[in-house]
Write a protein that holds these residues in place. Structure first.
Motif, mmCIF file in Angstrom:
data_model
loop_
_atom_site.group_PDB
_atom_site.id
_atom_site.type_symbol
_atom_site.label_atom_id
_atom_site.label_comp_id
_atom_site.label_asym_id
_atom_site.label_seq_id
_atom_site.Cartn_x
_atom_site.Cartn_y
_atom_site.Cartn_z
ATOM 1 N N ARG A 88 0.665 -1.131 0.023
ATOM 2 C CA ARG A 88 0.116 -0.035 -0.058
ATOM 3 C C ARG A 88 0.897 1.299 -0.001
ATOM 4 O O ARG A 88 0.236 2.351 -0.253
ATOM 5 N N THR A 89 2.059 0.943 0.474
ATOM 6 C CA THR A 89 3.057 2.298 0.325
ATOM 7 C C THR A 89 3.220 3.070 -0.992
ATOM 8 O O THR A 89 3.600 4.060 -1.325
ATOM 9 N N ALA A 90 2.887 2.034 -2.096
ATOM 10 C CA ALA A 90 3.194 2.350 -3.413
ATOM 11 C C ALA A 90 2.101 3.565 -3.761
ATOM 12 O O ALA A 90 2.106 4.350 -4.690
ATOM 13 N N ALA A 91 0.848 3.798 -3.011
ATOM 14 C CA ALA A 91 -0.066 4.708 -3.098
ATOM 15 C C ALA A 91 0.388 6.083 -2.525
ATOM 16 O O ALA A 91 -0.175 7.231 -2.646
ATOM 17 N N LEU A 92 1.438 6.177 -1.464
ATOM 18 C CA LEU A 92 1.840 7.223 -0.885
ATOM 19 C C LEU A 92 2.291 8.412 -1.731
ATOM 20 O O LEU A 92 1.488 9.589 -1.772
ATOM 21 N N SER A 93 3.035 8.159 -2.830
ATOM 22 C CA SER A 93 3.545 9.416 -3.518
ATOM 23 C C SER A 93 4.472 8.566 -4.873
ATOM 24 O O SER A 93 4.762 7.531 -4.550
ATOM 25 N N ARG A 94 4.853 9.369 -5.784
ATOM 26 C CA ARG A 94 5.489 8.585 -6.880
ATOM 27 C C ARG A 94 6.842 8.110 -6.368
ATOM 28 O O ARG A 94 7.501 7.206 -6.925
ATOM 29 N N ARG A 95 7.282 8.756 -5.404
ATOM 30 C CA ARG A 95 8.678 8.551 -4.798
ATOM 31 C C ARG A 95 8.830 7.033 -4.266
ATOM 32 O O ARG A 95 9.568 6.252 -4.277
ATOM 33 N N TRP A 96 7.495 6.661 -3.873
ATOM 34 C CA TRP A 96 7.071 5.287 -3.180
ATOM 35 C C TRP A 96 6.849 4.208 -4.083
ATOM 36 O O TRP A 96 6.986 3.032 -3.775
ATOM 37 N N ARG A 97 6.526 4.438 -5.344
ATOM 38 C CA ARG A 97 6.018 3.587 -5.938
ATOM 39 C C ARG A 97 6.848 2.276 -6.342
ATOM 40 O O ARG A 97 6.348 0.927 -6.384
ATOM 41 N N GLY A 98 8.200 2.451 -6.642
ATOM 42 C CA GLY A 98 9.053 1.176 -6.693
ATOM 43 C C GLY A 98 9.833 0.622 -5.551
ATOM 44 O O GLY A 98 10.500 -0.286 -5.705
ATOM 45 N N VAL A 99 9.354 1.244 -4.335
ATOM 46 C CA VAL A 99 10.188 1.018 -3.168
ATOM 47 C C VAL A 99 9.512 -0.412 -2.881
ATOM 48 O O VAL A 99 10.619 -1.249 -2.407
#
Length: 482
Positions: A88-99
């Motif tokens: 779900r962290t991928a939805a936080l921001s573009r910065r998180w999408r690939g983390v």
């Protein structure tokens, strides 16, 4: 009568497998029922908790400082979350999408709500999609009760798992590991194999394969397994081995240069077995510090090097394991031939300073063991000059037990403490003390030794059945359940 132990209905296929192995299916079912009742004490804790919650930014603080952290730190954050929250962290921001794709995830089936509701089924389906999309590796896979256990194992197989806890129940135990599962064993650092792996009956070659493909595995814990023939330990990385309630013909430490703990307890074999029940054979283990329980019973054999240790065996450098400092023995003090083994086995471990003796129950007595019996066995050198702590488990007040304690106190010159733990059934500390009143007249070899008597209130507290205690290093002495 309700014993609190779950009843199992074994299917005909599994019953026939056990019959072909010469085992009574009903007896096997009862054994696994008892083992299952202890499973919750033995499981390791997952490394993450489902109690944490994700929150959006507070209205009065619009600055997203967390997203400015380096990728490595963001990955660590995701790895500390349950798998569904990590995705779900991928939805936080573009910065998180690939983390989340590059962070080792943690899969714990108990973090998914119990099956049976549309919401729970939706969550399980979402988790399945997350697992399929993640390239691996997985920091931890902890599966104990999920109906999707087999499906999730199929998804993560070959992607690399660092810590694996696999326990399947209820009965019947019919989960088969996918053939691709073992392809990722090179990443494994901790392995817990619980009830139900490979229909409970595991072929020796399967476990050999796991060890061979796990070059960094440090902890191996087996509970309730049925291993055909021999468990051979060949590993350059293993440090802790815990074998609880298993049926295994031989435990052979072939080549384990880093092994520090070998703990086994609650082994099982059919009551009408004529031959050996379990053989413990110690080969190359130069760092082995902790060993037990060794059952001094004719059906259980100890072999050091190529020498079978029996009553009266002459010790030599080839039959000694000088690295062992903590040892645990299980003795039937009512059986004379068993008691005769007590002097012989410790002589093979000359540097033991902490000795645990567990008094085993017996339905037959073959002679009263008095103080004279122990003195006639001769001086046990390591008892005289090395033992500093003696812990006597499951004391029942028998004559043989008292005679052994008296001999120990009269002989051990560097003894600091004797701890006596009474078996279940003693009503009070006063009753326990009265059983040991005769020890007060013993002339002790060590004037500084003290005797501590305690009645355990909960035999599971501190038990070596606990994964954290038995296989970890949180306790200096996992046998000391007092």
């Amino acid at each position: 009568m309700d014993t609190g132990v779950p009843a199992f209905s074994m299917n005909p296929v599994m019953a026939e497998i056990f019959r072909q192995l010469g085992l009574d299916p009903d007896q096997v079912g009862g054994f696994f029922a008892r083992s299952l009742s202890h499973t919750h004490h033995a499981l390791p804790d997952p490394p993450v908790t489902a109690d944490a919650r994700l929150f959006a930014l507070l209205p009065d603080d619009p600055v997203d400082r967390v997203s400015r952290l380096p990728d490595a730190l963001l990955g660590n954050i995701v790895s500390c979350l349950p798998v569904k929250d990590g995705a779900r962290t991928a939805a936080l921001s573009r910065r998180w999408r690939g983390v989340w794709r590059s962070a080792p995830l943690v899969l714990v089936d108990s973090h998914v709500h119990p099956a049976g509701t549309a919401y729970a089924q939706g969550v399980a389906s979402a988790v399945s999609r997350v697992l399929a999309a993640h390239p691996g590796p997985f920091r931890c896979v902890h599966l104990t009760e999920s109906p999707l256990l087999a499906a999730w194992l199929q998804i993560v197989a070959g992607k690399g798992v660092q810590e694996l806890t696999l326990v399947h129940h209820p009965w019947p135990l019919e989960i088969f590991l996918p053939s691709t599962f073992f392809l990722g064993m090179e990443t494994l650092t901790r392995l817990y194999l619980g009830l139900g792996l490979c229909d409970v009956v595991m072929k020796t070659g399967d476990l050999d394969f796991i060890l061979d493909r796990s070059p960094v595995l440090e902890t191996l814990s087996l509970e309730g397994e049925m291993l055909e023939r021999c468990l051979g330990l060949v590993s350059q990385s293993l440090r802790r081995v815990q074998i609880i309630g298993c049926s295994v013909g031989e435990i052979f430490v072939v080549d384990a240069p880093c092994l520090e703990r070998l703990i086994q307890s609650g082994g099982w074999c059919p009551e009408d077995t004529d031959g050996n029940c379990t053989k413990v054979k110690i080969g190359h283990a130069p760092r082995l510090h902790m060993l037990g329980y060794l059952e001094l019973d004719p059906r259980n054999v100890l072999e050091v090097g190529n020498t079978v240790i029996k009553a009266g065996t002459r010790v030599s450098p080839r039959t000694m394991v000088p690295s062992v400092g903590v040892m645990a023995l299980e003795v039937r003090f009512g059986v004379r031939n068993d008691a005769k083994m007590v002097p012989s086995v410790p002589r093979c471990f000359p540097n033991v300073e902490t000795l645990h003796i567990k008094s085993a129950k017996t339905d037959r007595s073959t002679g009263k063991l008095n103080l004279k019996f122990w003195h006639e066995c001769g001086v046990i050198e390591f008892v005289r000059s090395r033992i500093k702590l003696l812990v006597f488990h499951d004391f029942r007040g028998g004559r043989g037990e008292l005679a052994f304690l008296k001999y120990f106190c009269e002989t051990a010159s560097v003894l600091k403490k004797v701890v006596i733990l009474f078996a279940d059934g003693f009503a009070s500390t006063e009753e326990a003390q009265s059983k040991l009143s005769s020890l007060g007249s013993v002339k002790r070899a060590s004037e500084t030794s003290t005797v501590l008597v305690t009645v355990p209130s909960d035999p599971q507290v501190g038990s070596i059945r606990s994964f954290k205690i038995g296989s970890g290093f949180s306790a200096d002495d996992p046998f000391a359940n007092y």
